[in-house]
Motif scaffolding. Structure first.
Motif, short mmCIF file in Angstrom:
data_model
loop_
_atom_site.label_atom_id
_atom_site.label_comp_id
_atom_site.label_asym_id
_atom_site.label_seq_id
_atom_site.Cartn_x
_atom_site.Cartn_y
_atom_site.Cartn_z
N PHE A 50 42.72 15.26 17.93
CA PHE A 50 41.46 14.62 18.29
C PHE A 50 40.36 15.00 17.32
N PHE A 82 44.46 17.67 30.00
CA PHE A 82 43.04 17.84 29.70
C PHE A 82 42.37 18.76 30.72
N ARG A 86 42.53 13.51 33.19
CA ARG A 86 42.35 12.17 32.65
C ARG A 86 43.54 11.31 33.01
N LEU A 87 43.46 10.66 34.17
CA LEU A 87 44.53 9.75 34.57
C LEU A 87 44.05 8.33 34.35
N PHE A 88 44.96 7.38 34.42
CA PHE A 88 44.57 5.98 34.42
C PHE A 88 44.31 5.63 35.88
N SER A 89 43.06 5.86 36.32
CA SER A 89 42.81 5.96 37.76
C SER A 89 43.06 4.69 38.54
N ARG A 162 53.27 13.22 33.79
CA ARG A 162 53.06 12.17 32.79
C ARG A 162 53.38 12.68 31.39
N ARG B 299 41.95 0.58 28.79
CA ARG B 299 40.72 0.32 29.52
C ARG B 299 40.36 1.51 30.39
N GLU B 300 41.36 2.10 31.01
CA GLU B 300 41.11 3.19 31.95
C GLU B 300 40.67 4.46 31.24
N ASP B 301 41.41 4.86 30.22
CA ASP B 301 41.07 6.10 29.53
C ASP B 301 41.67 6.09 28.13
N ILE B 303 41.21 8.09 25.61
CA ILE B 303 41.65 9.38 25.08
C ILE B 303 43.02 9.76 25.63
N ALA B 304 43.19 9.57 26.94
CA ALA B 304 44.49 9.89 27.53
C ALA B 304 45.57 8.99 26.93
#
Ligand SMILES: Nc1ncnc2c1ncn2[C@@H]1O[C@H](COP(=O)(O)OP(=O)(O)OP(=O)(O)O)[C@@H](O)[C@H]1O
Ligand SMILES: [Mg+2]
Lengths: 251, 423
Positions: A50, A82, A86-89, A162, B299-301, B303-304
């Motif tokens: 990063f 993280f 940091r999930l794809f909520s 994940r 779209r969601e994140d 960086i992840a």
């Protein structure tokens, strides 16, 4: 397996990481500890691509990776979690695990639209792997919930799952126990040990929970104000005067 | 609290007066060469005063009013019902879809010519909105210049037919591919931008394309546009009264039926229908594929997503390219339907309307987008009697909708994935 040599990272006038070195061997859990703002997360950010470090080298499996794009580093088998989950909520729990297995999208665009047997087989494999890891972290019942609706402890576990579906060789965990209750911390403790023992993954771990760190780490690196302070086995660190001073001076 | 409300309401009423009285309350009258200002009719003045009073009352009781408005979804029995069982819902979905498609197939044979023509336009908007839904709804990239790709599709067909006599069926894939290429090329510079910045730059791109079309007079005819764009043919059969191109036959003669202008309209409608269905199916498939999930993950994140090995560049560009591809489709059909296109058809308002459809429908939801496309295209037509207030009514409907149901008509539902049990 991983070797960080004299890593430095400067943000304008601030030298956040100064000549930090550490190495991780295969089948090992290595902890990075240090007071708040010591530069631990910054080290992770450099390792995962990063940030482009301003000095030093990072070698993974013999190859230099500093300054490589982040997605390429993770494809080499070096993945991370993280400090703030940091999930794809708004995607479901399973979808979170499927996304993690989609590194090579372009190859299956057409076969996907046509739904070829080869594509279906691959998709099924991803699903099976997702199912396996959901079971492993105890989230099977949540499979079709939106990830953002999970309890905090569950979100933490999902984040680790994940990473694991990508079948990494080295896993970097940034404060995995932050915000967990004692029972959850104990489970996490066991999970991390099992990752190493059963799945042959090396782990680098940033953590403030000292009992967890002392319990599971093979070796510990202490960083203070961006500079390496000490490194050694948990016993050595426990008895190290500098470390005691730094921590007591902090408190 | 009450005092504050009163003050606020008074303020709003006065602003209403200040804004509307000078505009509506005076008329310019010309007597010979001099122009004089005179007061408007009493009825107008009363109307303005009445409007101010309404604004005053609304603002005064705003909290109670809005409160009861918010209760509405709770009154709606559909909101609080238990989620249907998975298998049952899938069955219901497929039955509904089949009925819709059958209905759409019968429609042109029972509706009037004007209605069929309007329906073709609806289908074009459905294609556009489904395509934009990929970019905005799924990938979360706010694109305000989407109309540019629509224009590329339309102009590709228009120019190809004008200069090389290319037929609709050849131009269709070329138009779509060229639009996709534009999507790809325009995607590169905006890769690093997000949110507002992305919106502004894409807006600029949309305008650049339109202005280019306007000014490249030699090629595109500039503001005069391009006319005489041919209709599609059915296996070499033309729908006109007389055959225009050598080697073609005409539809009505081949089948020995009387010529009717309706044949062409119906045929165009059917083409648009087939293309819209293909668009919907293709995108539906993509949504369930790795690319689709990658769009959403980005779209969601972001960086992840990167930390898991997703290549941001590839994922974003694929969204832009695929979105643009379907706009090119729609553009080709549009050019053929109108027979004449000019830069006027591709103004910013068009982008805004397509975006409104996506937002109204519920970002990411295909069914919602289809419903919204129907509503947004047909509503202004229904409100034709109020001609000059059409946009006003349209805007008001939009505001109400967003207050009442900010998530859109039919918010996106997650796909349920059945997993094998672990032993
Ligand atoms: N992107 C950045 N730009 C500027 N300064 C930064 C940036 N990232 C980190 N820093 C600074 O670098 C220093 C180290 O931060 P870092 O997040 O690595 O600490 P940490 O050891 O992870 O602390 P904590 O235990 O609180 O997580 C801090 O002073 C922080 O403000
Ligand atoms: Mg940190």
């Amino acid at each position: 397996m991983l070797e960080v040599q004299n890593l430095s990272m400067r943000f304008g006038g601030l030298l956040a990481v100064d000549q930090v070195s550490l190495d991780v061997r295969e089948h090992e859990i290595v902890a990075i500890i240090g007071p708040n703002g010591a530069g631990k997360t910054t080290v992770f950010n450099c390792m995962s691509g990063f940030y482009k470090p301003t000095g030093g080298k990072i070698l993974f499996k013999g190859g230099e990776i500093q300054g490589k794009p982040d997605y390429k580093i993770s494809r080499l088998g070096l993945v991370r979690t993280f400090q703030h989950v940091r999930l794809f909520s708004r995607m479901t729990v399973v979808e979170n695990l499927l996304v993690a297995q989609h590194r090579h999208l372009n190859t299956n665009l057409l076969s996907g639209i046509l739904n070829t047997p080869n594509y279906r087989e691959k998709e099924q494999k991803s699903l099976d792997r997702a199912a396996y890891w959901l079971d492993r972290v105890g989230l099977t019942d949540m499979a079709n919930r939106e990830a953002g609706n999970l309890a905090y402890g569950q979100q933490r576990r999902l984040e680790i799952a994940r990473c694991m579906v990508t079948e990494p060789e080295l896993l970097m965990l940034d404060e995995p126990a932050a915000g967990l209750n004692p029972a959850e911390t104990k489970d996490l403790n066991q999970l991390i040990i099992s990752l190493k023992e059963d799945y042959n993954v090396s782990v680098v771990l940033i953590e403030h929970d000292m009992s967890l760190v002392m319990d599971i780490s093979d070796r510990i690196n202490v960083i203070n104000q961006g500079r390496p302070l000490a490194s050694g086995t948990p016993d050595e660190i426990r008895r190290n005067d500098d470390v005691i001073k730094a921590y007591l001076g902090e408190a | 609290m009450a005092a504050h409300n009163l003050k606020h309401a008074l303020f709003c009423a006065i602003v209403t007066l200040i804004i509307s009285y000078p505009i509506l309350g005076f008329n310019l009258a010309s007597e010979g060469t001099t122009v004089t200002l005179e007061g408007a009719k009493t009825s107008t003045v009363v109307g303005v005063l009445l409007a101010a009073v309404i604004v005053f009352l609304f603002q005064l009781f705003r909290d109670t009013l809005m409160g009861s408005l918010r209760q509405l979804p709770a009154v709606n029995p559909l909101t609080n019902r238990k989620p249907m069982e998975q298998s049952k819902r899938l069955k219901l979905d497929s039955v509904l879809l089949t009925l819709m498609i059958i209905g759409a197939l019968i429609w042109p044979f029972i509706a009037s010519r004007g209605a069929v023509d309007l329906s073709t336009l609806v289908l074009i908007y459905i294609m556009l909105a489904l395509g934009l839904n990929v970019v905005v709804g799924l990938a979360g990239l706010l694109d305000l210049g989407y109309v540019a790709f629509y224009a590329v599709g339309a102009y590709t067909f228009a120019l190809l037919s004008q200069y090389y006599g290319v037929s609709f069926w050849f131009a269709l894939p070329i138009g779509a591919l060229l639009a996709a290429l534009f999507g790809l090329v325009l995607g590169f510079p905006v890769l690093r931008l997000r949110g507002d910045y992305l919106a502004i730059v894409t807006l600029g791109f949309g305008e650049i394309i339109r202005i280019l079309l306007n000014n490249m007079t030699n090629l595109t005819g500039g503001p005069n546009g391009i006319g005489g764009i041919p209709d599609p043919t059915l296996f070499g059969m033309e729908f006109g009264r007389r055959v225009k191109e050598e080697g073609n036959t005409s539809f009505h003669e081949t089948f020995g039926i009387a010529y009717s202008g309706e044949h062409k309209v119906i045929f165009l409608y059917l083409i648009a229908l087939v293309l819209a269905v293909i668009t919907a199916i293709a995108i539906r498939r993509l949504m369930r594929m790795p690319v689709g999930r990658a769009w959403e993950a980005l779209r969601e994140d972001e960086i992840a997503a990167k930390s898991l090995g997703l290549n941001r560049t590839a994922v974003k560009l694929s969204a832009f390219t695929i979105g643009a591809f379907f706009a090119g489709f729609a553009g080709t059909v549009f050019a053929s339907k109108q027979g004449f296109i000019s830069p006027e058809s591709f103004v910013f308002l068009e982008s805004a309307i397509i975006l409104a459809i996506v937002v109204l429908g519920g970002m990411g939801s295909q069914m919602g987008v289809i419903l919204a496309a129907i509503a947004v295209t047909i509503l202004p037509e229904l409100a034709r009697e109020f001609s000059e207030y059409r946009m006003l009514i349209f805007g008001a409907a939009m505001v109400l909708m967003m207050v009442w149901r900010p998530q859109g008509l039919l918010p996106m539902r997650r796909i349920h994935i059945e997993l094998k049990k672990q032993e």
